[in-house]
Design a protein around this motif. Structure first.
Motif, PDB file in Angstrom:
ATOM      1  N   MET A 147      57.539  38.257  65.590  1.00 29.30           N
ATOM      2  CA  MET A 147      58.751  38.752  66.222  1.00 29.30           C
ATOM      3  C   MET A 147      59.040  39.903  65.964  1.00 29.30           C
ATOM      4  O   MET A 147      59.434  40.771  66.962  1.00 29.30           O
ATOM      5  CB  MET A 147      60.023  37.855  65.543  1.00 29.30           C
ATOM      6  N   ALA A 148      58.730  40.592  64.752  1.00 31.78           N
ATOM      7  CA  ALA A 148      59.019  42.152  64.724  1.00 31.78           C
ATOM      8  C   ALA A 148      58.141  42.661  65.873  1.00 31.78           C
ATOM      9  O   ALA A 148      58.318  43.798  66.258  1.00 31.78           O
ATOM     10  CB  ALA A 148      58.664  42.532  63.117  1.00 31.78           C
ATOM     11  N   PHE A 149      56.697  42.403  65.726  1.00 32.65           N
ATOM     12  CA  PHE A 149      55.611  43.083  66.399  1.00 32.65           C
ATOM     13  C   PHE A 149      56.323  42.650  67.988  1.00 32.65           C
ATOM     14  O   PHE A 149      56.053  43.744  68.696  1.00 32.65           O
ATOM     15  CB  PHE A 149      54.263  42.205  66.216  1.00 32.65           C
ATOM     16  N   ALA A 150      56.590  41.642  68.602  1.00 24.63           N
ATOM     17  CA  ALA A 150      57.107  41.457  69.810  1.00 24.63           C
ATOM     18  C   ALA A 150      58.317  42.575  70.037  1.00 24.63           C
ATOM     19  O   ALA A 150      58.282  43.179  71.126  1.00 24.63           O
ATOM     20  CB  ALA A 150      57.249  40.283  70.022  1.00 24.63           C
ATOM     21  N   LEU A 151      59.171  42.570  69.141  1.00 30.07           N
ATOM     22  CA  LEU A 151      60.385  43.304  69.316  1.00 30.07           C
ATOM     23  C   LEU A 151      59.987  44.825  69.303  1.00 30.07           C
ATOM     24  O   LEU A 151      60.521  45.463  70.119  1.00 30.07           O
ATOM     25  CB  LEU A 151      61.284  43.114  68.243  1.00 30.07           C
ATOM     26  N   ALA A 178      61.827  48.258  65.465  1.00 26.42           N
ATOM     27  CA  ALA A 178      61.833  46.804  64.977  1.00 26.42           C
ATOM     28  C   ALA A 178      60.759  46.605  63.909  1.00 26.42           C
ATOM     29  O   ALA A 178      59.640  47.351  64.239  1.00 26.42           O
ATOM     30  CB  ALA A 178      61.718  45.707  66.002  1.00 26.42           C
ATOM     31  N   VAL A 179      60.990  46.278  62.786  1.00 23.96           N
ATOM     32  CA  VAL A 179      60.159  46.007  61.661  1.00 23.96           C
ATOM     33  C   VAL A 179      60.125  44.850  61.073  1.00 23.96           C
ATOM     34  O   VAL A 179      61.315  44.024  61.170  1.00 23.96           O
ATOM     35  CB  VAL A 179      60.008  47.079  60.674  1.00 23.96           C
ATOM     36  N   ALA A 180      59.092  44.281  60.587  1.00 19.47           N
ATOM     37  CA  ALA A 180      59.242  43.109  59.701  1.00 19.47           C
ATOM     38  C   ALA A 180      59.294  43.452  58.243  1.00 19.47           C
ATOM     39  O   ALA A 180      58.716  44.605  57.721  1.00 19.47           O
ATOM     40  CB  ALA A 180      58.193  41.919  59.704  1.00 19.47           C
ATOM     41  N   LEU A 181      60.178  43.056  57.413  1.00 21.93           N
ATOM     42  CA  LEU A 181      60.057  43.384  55.959  1.00 21.93           C
ATOM     43  C   LEU A 181      60.219  42.236  54.935  1.00 21.93           C
ATOM     44  O   LEU A 181      60.825  41.067  55.084  1.00 21.93           O
ATOM     45  CB  LEU A 181      61.533  44.199  55.419  1.00 21.93           C
TER      46      LEU A 181
END
Length: 302
Positions: free
Chosen positions: A182-186, A197-200
């Motif tokens: 999701m973070a990659f797509a966002l 946007a990042v994933a953490l």
């Protein structure tokens, strides 16, 4: 570092990482809307004592302004109303943290897809994935109104680690990997529009539920090392909270757009510490110490 004048929404802030993030954003002066299902008047299926009102009070006590909003993020109308309220009261949204999870009572360790309770597995996916999509759908347009907005997708595990390791069970593995994607797509959708946007992921989190599981408190957590020696690498929810605060205050945060980050990694970059002054680097520790079967030894990892 200051976030005065900034507005954040931490979705899923009743306890754990969500609460830690909300409080640390407040500590830097932000106005923080905290949403969740557990209130003083009604508990969610978790049936735990933490409440969303309590989190808001902790945000305010830390130096920010905490605003509790009861919302079930599986109900689009409730999320839409939440975002509309933020727009009406603030006219902006600078930080969105998607931390909705709710799966601790649903997943089954090392259970195959055919052995795992199907209703619980599908419910887990809805809580962990659908809620994030619903929240982003309604909140991102407000976030894009001003340049420099930040979306943080909270998950368990980095992209590198999860791509090479089976995580707990079929449904858990899919849920956490989906949030990374999701973070990659966002990132692709927000980047050209001036947002990030990042994933953490936190490391081994000393959440309220984890402390209870080991029969310890934050003050006595080291007593759990007799049962789980590698728990020595664990961290408080404040640590990942400081990671989010550092990202939100970074004028060059776009360098991380679409990426997968960890609290330990960001501590090395931004210089923040956990509450005890240490810098746990749990995901490096897992790869280099725990997974190969070495004895617990956090020297050089916190």
């Amino acid at each position: 570092m200051t976030l005065e004048g900034r507005v954040a929404l931490v979705a899923g802030a009743t306890r754990g990482a969500g609460r830690g993030i909300a409080v640390q954003l407040g500590a830097q002066g932000a106005t923080v809307y905290v949403s969740g299902r557990s209130t003083r008047g009604r508990r969610s299926e978790y049936d735990r004592p933490e409440t969303i009102e309590e989190t808001a009070e902790l945000v305010t006590a830390a130096g920010g302004r905490g605003i509790a909003v009861v919302a079930d993020h599986l109900v689009p109308a409730e999320v839409e109303a939440l975002v509309r309220r933020i727009d009406t009261e603030q006219g902006r949204l600078d930080v969105l943290v998607n931390d909705i999870w709710g799966g601790e009572v649903l997943f089954e360790w090392d259970s195959t897809v055919w052995e795992h309770d199907l209703d619980k597995g599908l419910r887990l996916l809805r809580l962990a994935v659908e809620t994030h999509a619903v929240t982003s759908h309604f909140a991102v347009p407000l976030l894009l109104r001003e340049p420099g907005g930040l979306v943080v997708e909270m998950t368990d595990g980095t992209a590198d680690y999860n791509s090479a390791h089976y995580r707990v069970s079929f449904f858990y593995d899919i849920a956490k990997s989906s949030v990374l994607r999701m973070a990659f797509a966002l990132g692709h959708e927000l980047g050209p529009r001036g947002a990030t946007a990042v994933a953490l992921t936190p490391g081994w989190l000393r959440s309220e539920m984890m402390l209870d599981a080991y029969g310890v408190t934050e003050e006595t957590w080291r007593d759990a090392l007799t049962k789980a020696p590698h728990f020595a690498i664990s961290e408080t929810p404040a640590y990942v909270g400081r990671a989010v605060a550092a990202l939100a205050a970074d004028p060059e945060v776009s360098r991380w757009n679409g990426g997968s980050l960890s609290s330990g990694q960001l501590a090395q970059v931004y210089g923040f510490t956990d509450l005890d002054g240490s810098r746990p680097d749990a995901w490096r520790y897992l790869v280099e110490v725990q997974d190969p079967g070495h004895p617990a030894n956090t020297t050089g990892y916190r």
